[in-house]
Design a protein around this motif. Structure first.
Motif, short mmCIF file in Angstrom:
data_model
loop_
_atom_site.label_atom_id
_atom_site.label_comp_id
_atom_site.label_asym_id
_atom_site.label_seq_id
_atom_site.Cartn_x
_atom_site.Cartn_y
_atom_site.Cartn_z
N GLU A 1 0.83 -1.20 0.00
CA GLU A 1 0.00 0.00 0.00
C GLU A 1 0.87 1.26 0.00
O GLU A 1 0.53 2.27 -0.65
N GLY A 2 1.99 1.21 0.72
CA GLY A 2 2.90 2.35 0.69
C GLY A 2 3.48 2.59 -0.69
O GLY A 2 3.62 3.73 -1.13
N GLY A 3 3.80 1.51 -1.38
CA GLY A 3 4.30 1.64 -2.74
C GLY A 3 3.28 2.26 -3.67
O GLY A 3 3.60 3.08 -4.53
N LEU A 4 2.01 1.90 -3.48
CA LEU A 4 0.96 2.50 -4.29
C LEU A 4 0.89 4.01 -4.10
O LEU A 4 0.78 4.77 -5.07
N THR B 1 8.55 0.08 -8.93
CA THR B 1 7.67 -0.01 -7.77
C THR B 1 6.36 -0.69 -8.13
O THR B 1 5.86 -1.56 -7.40
N ALA B 2 5.78 -0.31 -9.27
CA ALA B 2 4.52 -0.92 -9.71
C ALA B 2 4.69 -2.41 -9.92
O ALA B 2 3.82 -3.21 -9.54
N SER B 3 5.80 -2.81 -10.52
CA SER B 3 6.04 -4.25 -10.73
C SER B 3 6.17 -4.99 -9.41
O SER B 3 5.68 -6.11 -9.26
N GLY B 4 6.81 -4.35 -8.42
CA GLY B 4 6.92 -4.97 -7.11
C GLY B 4 5.56 -5.16 -6.46
O GLY B 4 5.30 -6.18 -5.83
N ILE B 5 4.68 -4.20 -6.63
CA ILE B 5 3.33 -4.30 -6.09
C ILE B 5 2.57 -5.43 -6.77
O ILE B 5 1.93 -6.27 -6.12
N ILE B 6 2.63 -5.46 -8.10
CA ILE B 6 1.88 -6.47 -8.86
C ILE B 6 2.34 -7.87 -8.51
O ILE B 6 1.53 -8.80 -8.34
N GLU B 7 3.64 -8.06 -8.34
CA GLU B 7 4.18 -9.39 -8.03
C GLU B 7 3.78 -9.86 -6.64
O GLU B 7 3.58 -11.05 -6.40
N ASN B 8 3.67 -8.95 -5.70
CA ASN B 8 3.46 -9.32 -4.30
C ASN B 8 2.03 -9.12 -3.82
O ASN B 8 1.70 -9.54 -2.70
N ALA B 9 1.20 -8.48 -4.64
CA ALA B 9 -0.14 -8.11 -4.19
C ALA B 9 -0.99 -9.32 -3.81
O ALA B 9 -1.68 -9.31 -2.77
N ALA B 10 -0.95 -10.35 -4.63
CA ALA B 10 -1.78 -11.52 -4.35
C ALA B 10 -1.37 -12.20 -3.06
O ALA B 10 -2.21 -12.65 -2.26
#
Length: 637
Positions: free
Chosen positions: A46-49, A118-127
C-alpha cells in the motif's frame, strides 16, 4: 546505466494509504527505501501504491518538464530570461539539443523507472498479501502510464529492468536492452491498461485515486497514439529501428477505431466525472479538484513536508510545482508615478516571474482568434495586470497613469488588447513598453506587438494561496495547487481525432468537438475585466465550426482547451505536424519597448521527434563505447 540509480528500490519518501472508512486522503510517512521484503507486507504494498501518486509531482508541475513539452512548439518560444535549458528546446541557432541539455532531458527518464519498478513490485506481491484486485489495477495503470510517457518521449525503452521482462528488479544492474515501440505497446502499455480498466472501480476509493474512466482515457490515448505510429504519414524514423507493424497483426485503422470506441465508452459512462458548465471554472484556483479533473498531481498548502517543496521560498524543478513561473513575464518592473504599481503577489494573475517561455504572436492571432465569443482565451491568459501597491503597505490612494488619468488599487495598469488598435501610441508606459489610447487610464499593448520581455502570463496554472491575509502573501513559495494531468473533456477530442482518421460510431467529429465549443461560449466572469459577465455565445461558436473537421481543426481545439499544460509537443509529434506548425514564429525582441516583431526560424529535424536519452544514464552502462552510442537515439550526442 546502473539501474539502481533510476530503477531504484531506494526512494526519498513514500506514503502509506489510509484505508479506514473514516479517512479519504493519502497520508504520507517518510521512509528512506523500498526493499523486496517490504513489498511482501500489506503495508509495504500500500505504501508503494501511494508513492506512485506522489511521484507524479516530480514530473507534472516541474518547470523544466513544461519547457520540454512546450518550448519549440507553436505554443511557446524562449523568452527574455531564457538560458540554454530553454534555448536548446527552442531549436533555433541559440541552442543545441543534446543528451546533456540541462534539467529537462532527464525528467521523464529519471522519474518513470523508479515508479515502473515499484509498480512491478506491487503487482508481483499483491496476491500474496491479499491486496484487493482494484488496488492491483492501480499499479497496472501506473506501470502502463509511465511506459506510455516514456515511449512517446524516447521511442522504444527497456521492459527488462534487470530481473526479467516487467519483473521487479531487486538488485543493481548495469546492462540494458531497449525494446521496440510495438513491443512496449503490445507487452506493457495496452495489456496493463486493459487490465486496469477491468479491475478499477467506477468511483474513487479516496480523493484523487485512479478509476475505471481514468484508465479508459489513457487506453484510448494509447490506442490513438499507437495508430498514428503505425500509420507514420510523414515517414518519421523510429528507434530502435523496426518495421511499423503490430505484433498482433492489427493495422492503424483497427487502433483508431479502438480509440474511438474506448473514448465513447468514457463519455457514455462518466461515473463521478462531468464537463463543468464554464471553461473559466475548470481553471479558476478557487475551484480546484473538481469533477472534470480525472488525474492531477496534488499539493497542499497545509504542510511543507507533505507538499514536497518549500511553501515560503522555493527553487524550481523536482516537485516544486513552479511551472507557471516559467511562462510569467516580469511584470514587477511596472512603475507608475514612481511607484512599483504591480508587485509580486501569491494570486493567480501574478506569482513569481521567471520569464523563460513566451507565447509567439500566432497564439493570439490564430489559435485564440475569437476572443469575444470564445471564453478560452480569457480563462487561459493574464490579459491585464492590476495595481496592488496597497497590499505592500503603500497608502498612496491613486497614481497618475496613461493620458494623465488616475488609477486606484485594483485598476488595470497595463492591458493587452483583444483586438488590434492602430491608434496605440507607445510611450513606454509603466516602464514596460505600454502605449496609450485616448480616454483610457491603463497603458495598452497590441497582442501582435508583444515581445519576449512582456506578454500575457499563463493564468490557468497560476499561483493560489489562502493565507495572504490581505497582503502579498508568499509569491516565491512553491505553487500549492494540484497540477492538472487529465480531464474528462479529453474523451471528446480523442474520439473526434479518431473519427477524423476514419473511425465510426454514433457521433461525428463535428458533434464531439461542438460539445466543447458550446461550453467555450458560456461566460459567467470576464477575467480580463475582472467583472461578472453572463453571456451565452454557444450557438455562435457551434455554427462557426466547419462542416468537415480535419486534423488541423482538432489540433487547434486541443490547443484552445489545453494550452500551456504540457500536451502540445506530444500532440504535434503524434500527428507528425511539428515541422508544419512550428518551424518559424513571430515575436518582438528582449526589450519591453520593442513592438516590432521579427520572424525566428527553427530547425526541426526528423530525429527531434524523439528526445535524447540522458547521457548520465548511458554513462553508467557496462558497455563498450560503440554499444553506448547505439543505445542513444540517433542524431544526438
Amino acid at each position: 546505466m546502473k539501474k539502481i540509480k533510476y530503477l531504484s528500490i531506494a526512494i526519498l519518501a513514500i506514503a502509506f494509504i489510509v484505508t479506514s472508512c473514516s479517512e479519504d486522503i493519502l497520508e504520507e510517512t517518510p521512509r528512506d527505501r523500498f526493499t523486496p521484503e517490504f513489498f511482501q507486507t500489506e503495508q509495504g504494498v500500500e505504501g508503494g501504491l501511494t508513492y506512485l501518486y506522489q511521484n507524479m509531482r516530480n514530473i507534472y508541475g516541474d518547470g523544466y518538464y513544461l519547457n520540454m513539452t512546450e518550448t519549440g512548439t507553436d505554443e511557446y518560444a524562449a523568452a527574455q530570461s531564457a538560458d540554454n535549458n530553454f534555448f536548446d528546446f527552442d531549436l533555433t541557432d541559440q541552442g543545441n539539443l543534446s543528451s546533456q541539455s540541462g534539467f529537462a532531458v532527464g525528467v521523464v527518464w529519471g522519474n518513470s523507472y523508479r515508479a515502473i519498478n515499484t509498480a512491478s513490485g506491487i503487482i508481483e506481491n499483491a496476491a500474496a498479501v491479499g491486496l484487493d484486485e482494484s488496488l492491483i489495477g492501480e499499479a497496472q495503470f501506473f506501470r502502463a502510464w509511465y511506459y506510455f510517457l516514456l515511449v512517446q518521449t524516447y521511442g522504444g525503452v527497456p521492459l527488462d529492468l534487470g530481473s526479467g521482462e516487467l519483473q521487479f528488479n531487486q538488485s543493481a544492474t548495469r546492462t540494458s536492452v531497449r525494446n521496440t515501440v510495438p513491443e512496449v505497446y503490445a507487452r506493457a502499455i495496452l495489456p496493463d491498461l486493459e487490465a486496469a480498466v477491468d479491475a478499477l472501480p467506477d468511483t474513487q476509493r479516496i480523493t484523487g485515486a485512479v478509476t475505471k474512466n481514468v484508465a479508459r482515457l489513457y487506453l484510448a490515448q494509447a490506442y490513438l497514439t499507437y495508430a498514428w505510429w503505425l500509420e507514420n504519414p510523414n515517414n518519421i524514423p523510429t528507434y530502435p529501428d523496426t518495421p511499423r507493424t503490430d505484433p498482433n497483426g492489427n493495422g492503424a485503422g483497427y487502433y483508431f477505431q479502438q480509440a474511438y470506441n474506448t473514448a465513447i465508452l468514457g463519455i457514455e459512462n462518466p461515473g463521478p466525472y462531468e464537463l463543468l458548465d464554464y471553461f473559466y471554472d475548470v481553471h479558476v484556483a478557487t475551484n480546484d479538484r473538481h469533477n472534470e479533473m480525472l488525474l492531477y498531481a496534488d499539493r497542499t498548502e497545509e504542510s511543507q513536508i507533505y507538499n514536497g517543496a518549500d511553501i515560503g521560498f522555493s527553487g524550481t524543478g523536482g516537485s516544486a510545482n513552479t511551472a507557471a513561473w516559467m511562462a510569467t513575464s516580469n511584470y514587477t518592473t511596472i512603475s507608475v508615478d514612481g511607484v512599483a504599481a504591480v508587485q509580486r503577489e501569491a494570486a493567480q494573475s501574478y506569482g513569481r516571474p521567471w520569464t523563460r517561455m513566451a507565447p509567439p504572436i500566432n497564439v493570439f492571432e490564430e489559435t485564440f482568434d475569437d476572443k469575444d465569443n470564445d471564453s478560452r482565451y480569457d480563462a487561459t491568459f493574464v490579459s491585464s495586470y492590476r495595481g496592488n501597491w496597497d497590499k505592500a503597505g503603500d497608502t498612496t490612494p491613486t497614481l497618475t497613469a496613461a493620458n494623465g488619468l488616475e488609477i486606484a488599487p485594483g485598476d488595470a495598469v497595463i492591458s493587452f488588447l483583444d483586438e488590434y488598435n492602430p491608434n496605440v501610441t507607445y510611450v513606454n508606459g509603466g516602464n514596460i513598453g505600454g502605449g496609450e489610447i485616448p480616454g483610457r487610464s491603463d497603458y495598452v499593448i497590441n497582442l501582435n506587438e508583444i515581445n519576449r520581455r512582456f506578454y500575457p502570463g499563463l493564468w490557468k496554472l497560476g499561483t493560489y494561496r489562502t493565507d495572504n491575509e490581505g497582503g502579498l502573501g508568499s509569491p516565491n513559495g512553491a505553487i500549492t495547487r494540484p497540477y492538472p494531468i487529465a480531464k474528462y473533456s479529453e474523451f471528446y477530442l480523442v474520439a473526434a481525432e479518431a473519427a477524423v482518421k476514419g473511425a465510426s460510431g454514433g457521433y461525428t467529429a463535428r458533434q464531439l468537438v461542438n460539445v466543447l465549443r458550446a461550453r467555450a461560449g458560456m461566460w459567467r466572469f470576464d477575467n480580463g475585466e475582472q467583472e461578472e459577465r453572463i453571456e451565452d455565445n454557444s450557438t455562435t461558436l457551434v455554427n462557426a465550426t466547419p462542416a468537415v473537421i480535419d486534423i488541423d481543426y482538432i489540433l487547434a481545439e486541443r490547443s484552445r482547451e489545453y494550452f500551456g499544460e504540457g500536451k502540445r509537443w506530444f500532440d504535434l509529434v503524434r500527428t507528425q505536424k511539428w515541422q508544419e506548425y512550428a518551424s518559424s514564429y513571430q515575436i518582438g525582441g528582449n526589450d519591453a519597448s520593442d513592438h516590432s516583431p521579427t520572424t525566428t526560424n527553427r530547425t526541426i529535424e526528423d530525429y527531434h521527434y524523439l528526445r535524447p536519452v540522458p547521457l548520465n544514464q548511458i554513462d553508467l552502462l557496462n558497455m563498450s563505447a560503440a554499444e553506448k552510442a547505439a543505445y542513444q537515439n540517433p542524431g544526438y550526442q
